[in-house]
Design a protein around this motif. Sequence first.
Motif, PDB file in Angstrom:
ATOM      1  N   MET A  38       0.839  -1.188   0.000  1.00 49.14           N
ATOM      2  CA  MET A  38       0.000   0.000   0.000  1.00 49.14           C
ATOM      3  C   MET A  38       0.883   1.250   0.000  1.00 49.14           C
ATOM      4  N   PRO A  39       0.543   2.222  -0.814  1.00 47.22           N
ATOM      5  CA  PRO A  39       1.320   3.466  -0.842  1.00 47.22           C
ATOM      6  C   PRO A  39       1.176   4.249   0.464  1.00 47.22           C
ATOM      7  N   HIS A  40       2.240   4.951   0.814  1.00 45.22           N
ATOM      8  CA  HIS A  40       2.249   5.828   1.982  1.00 45.22           C
ATOM      9  C   HIS A  40       2.113   7.269   1.485  1.00 45.22           C
ATOM     10  N   VAL A  41       1.117   7.992   2.000  1.00 43.58           N
ATOM     11  CA  VAL A  41       0.869   9.375   1.594  1.00 43.58           C
ATOM     12  C   VAL A  41       1.018  10.270   2.814  1.00 43.58           C
ATOM     13  N   SER A  42       1.730  11.389   2.637  1.00 42.99           N
ATOM     14  CA  SER A  42       1.887  12.378   3.704  1.00 42.99           C
ATOM     15  C   SER A  42       1.381  13.726   3.214  1.00 42.99           C
ATOM     16  N   PHE A  43       0.508  14.338   4.016  1.00 44.99           N
ATOM     17  CA  PHE A  43       0.002  15.679   3.744  1.00 44.99           C
ATOM     18  C   PHE A  43       0.683  16.627   4.720  1.00 44.99           C
ATOM     19  N   LEU A  44       1.570  17.492   4.197  1.00 40.89           N
ATOM     20  CA  LEU A  44       2.292  18.443   5.032  1.00 40.89           C
ATOM     21  C   LEU A  44       1.425  19.678   5.241  1.00 40.89           C
ATOM     22  N   HIS A  45       0.980  19.864   6.462  1.00 42.46           N
ATOM     23  CA  HIS A  45       0.091  20.960   6.839  1.00 42.46           C
ATOM     24  C   HIS A  45       0.034  20.930   8.368  1.00 42.46           C
ATOM     25  N   PRO A  46      -0.225  22.044   9.035  1.00 41.31           N
ATOM     26  CA  PRO A  46      -0.299  21.998  10.495  1.00 41.31           C
ATOM     27  C   PRO A  46      -1.262  20.923  11.035  1.00 41.31           C
ATOM     28  N   GLN A  47      -2.334  20.642  10.323  1.00 42.67           N
ATOM     29  CA  GLN A  47      -3.244  19.572  10.721  1.00 42.67           C
ATOM     30  C   GLN A  47      -3.116  18.359   9.807  1.00 42.67           C
ATOM     31  N   GLY A  48      -1.999  18.266   9.114  1.00 38.57           N
ATOM     32  CA  GLY A  48      -1.791  17.210   8.133  1.00 38.57           C
ATOM     33  C   GLY A  48      -1.756  15.819   8.745  1.00 38.57           C
ATOM     34  N   ARG A  49      -1.898  14.866   7.878  1.00 34.75           N
ATOM     35  CA  ARG A  49      -1.896  13.459   8.278  1.00 34.75           C
ATOM     36  C   ARG A  49      -1.022  12.683   7.311  1.00 34.75           C
ATOM     37  N   SER A  50      -0.652  11.471   7.718  1.00 37.70           N
ATOM     38  CA  SER A  50       0.052  10.576   6.819  1.00 37.70           C
ATOM     39  C   SER A  50      -0.308   9.149   7.182  1.00 37.70           C
ATOM     40  N   GLY A  51      -0.174   8.284   6.201  1.00 38.65           N
ATOM     41  CA  GLY A  51      -0.466   6.886   6.433  1.00 38.65           C
ATOM     42  C   GLY A  51      -0.582   6.129   5.130  1.00 38.65           C
ATOM     43  N   GLU A  52      -0.876   4.854   5.239  1.00 35.71           N
ATOM     44  CA  GLU A  52      -1.019   4.007   4.055  1.00 35.71           C
ATOM     45  C   GLU A  52      -2.450   4.062   3.550  1.00 35.71           C
ATOM     46  N   VAL A  53      -2.572   4.092   2.223  1.00 34.34           N
ATOM     47  CA  VAL A  53      -3.883   4.137   1.570  1.00 34.34           C
ATOM     48  C   VAL A  53      -3.898   3.128   0.432  1.00 34.34           C
ATOM     49  N   ASP A  54      -5.071   2.808  -0.042  1.00 34.31           N
ATOM     50  CA  ASP A  54      -5.193   1.930  -1.198  1.00 34.31           C
ATOM     51  C   ASP A  54      -4.625   2.624  -2.431  1.00 34.31           C
ATOM     52  N   ALA A  55      -3.981   1.858  -3.287  1.00 37.56           N
ATOM     53  CA  ALA A  55      -3.470   2.398  -4.549  1.00 37.56           C
ATOM     54  C   ALA A  55      -4.638   2.824  -5.424  1.00 37.56           C
ATOM     55  N   ASN A  56      -4.393   3.807  -6.251  1.00 36.95           N
ATOM     56  CA  ASN A  56      -5.317   4.326  -7.257  1.00 36.95           C
ATOM     57  C   ASN A  56      -6.384   5.253  -6.686  1.00 36.95           C
ATOM     58  N   LEU A  57      -6.310   5.594  -5.405  1.00 33.28           N
ATOM     59  CA  LEU A  57      -7.182   6.636  -4.874  1.00 33.28           C
ATOM     60  C   LEU A  57      -6.651   7.975  -5.346  1.00 33.28           C
ATOM     61  N   THR A  58      -7.532   8.966  -5.508  1.00 27.68           N
ATOM     62  CA  THR A  58      -7.049  10.320  -5.748  1.00 27.68           C
ATOM     63  C   THR A  58      -6.468  10.831  -4.436  1.00 27.68           C
ATOM     64  N   LEU A  59      -5.672  11.879  -4.503  1.00 24.94           N
ATOM     65  CA  LEU A  59      -5.156  12.479  -3.271  1.00 24.94           C
ATOM     66  C   LEU A  59      -6.307  12.968  -2.394  1.00 24.94           C
ATOM     67  N   LEU A  60      -7.375  13.444  -3.006  1.00 25.81           N
ATOM     68  CA  LEU A  60      -8.545  13.875  -2.250  1.00 25.81           C
ATOM     69  C   LEU A  60      -9.171  12.695  -1.499  1.00 25.81           C
ATOM     70  N   GLU A  61      -9.315  11.575  -2.171  1.00 29.46           N
ATOM     71  CA  GLU A  61      -9.849  10.369  -1.528  1.00 29.46           C
ATOM     72  C   GLU A  61      -8.900   9.862  -0.446  1.00 29.46           C
ATOM     73  N   ALA A  62      -7.594   9.954  -0.705  1.00 26.12           N
ATOM     74  CA  ALA A  62      -6.599   9.538   0.286  1.00 26.12           C
ATOM     75  C   ALA A  62      -6.685  10.424   1.526  1.00 26.12           C
ATOM     76  N   ALA A  63      -6.869  11.720   1.325  1.00 23.08           N
ATOM     77  CA  ALA A  63      -7.006  12.635   2.456  1.00 23.08           C
ATOM     78  C   ALA A  63      -8.205  12.244   3.316  1.00 23.08           C
ATOM     79  N   LYS A  64      -9.322  11.974   2.656  1.00 22.78           N
ATOM     80  CA  LYS A  64     -10.519  11.561   3.396  1.00 22.78           C
ATOM     81  C   LYS A  64     -10.259  10.271   4.170  1.00 22.78           C
ATOM     82  N   ALA A  65      -9.595   9.314   3.538  1.00 23.52           N
ATOM     83  CA  ALA A  65      -9.311   8.028   4.186  1.00 23.52           C
ATOM     84  C   ALA A  65      -8.426   8.200   5.419  1.00 23.52           C
ATOM     85  N   LEU A  66      -7.561   9.221   5.395  1.00 18.82           N
ATOM     86  CA  LEU A  66      -6.651   9.467   6.518  1.00 18.82           C
ATOM     87  C   LEU A  66      -7.229  10.443   7.549  1.00 18.82           C
ATOM     88  N   GLY A  67      -8.419  10.936   7.301  1.00 12.81           N
ATOM     89  CA  GLY A  67      -9.047  11.863   8.239  1.00 12.81           C
ATOM     90  C   GLY A  67      -8.558  13.286   8.123  1.00 12.81           C
TER      91      GLY A  67
END
Length: 118
Positions: free
Chosen positions: A1-30
């Motif tokens: 599973m790909p690891h995605v990191s959102f750099l932001h003061p309230q950002g999140r990071s974690g593993e998500v399913d492949a082929n999600l959009t970054l928007l969908e990945a953000a939702k999946a990570l809260g």
Amino acid sequence: MPHVSFLHPQGRSGEVDANLTLLEAAKALGFQLNHDCGGNASCTTCRVEVQAGGDNLSEIDFDEQDLLDREALSEPWHRLGCQARVLGDVVVRVPETKWAQPTSSSSGQGEKRGVGLP
């Protein structure tokens, strides 16, 4: 599973399913990535700046590039979160000015930035 990191003061990071959009990945990570148009590639509120792993995102298509060009965001690191699909590990920075919701208390931040300016 790909690891995605959102750099932001309230950002999140974690593993998500492949082929999600970054928007969908953000939702999946809260992480609440702004998307005023509902993720339809008709605004740029979900714009992110790719810091690492740009090759691990889907190719940019004509509609996404056209919208970014119209907003003078034509550097290769600019992507729309609703269009870029995650294929591998990626790190993106979320600009706070695009992330802040108009109804939030972020209006004070703009006033603070203006202090001391002519």
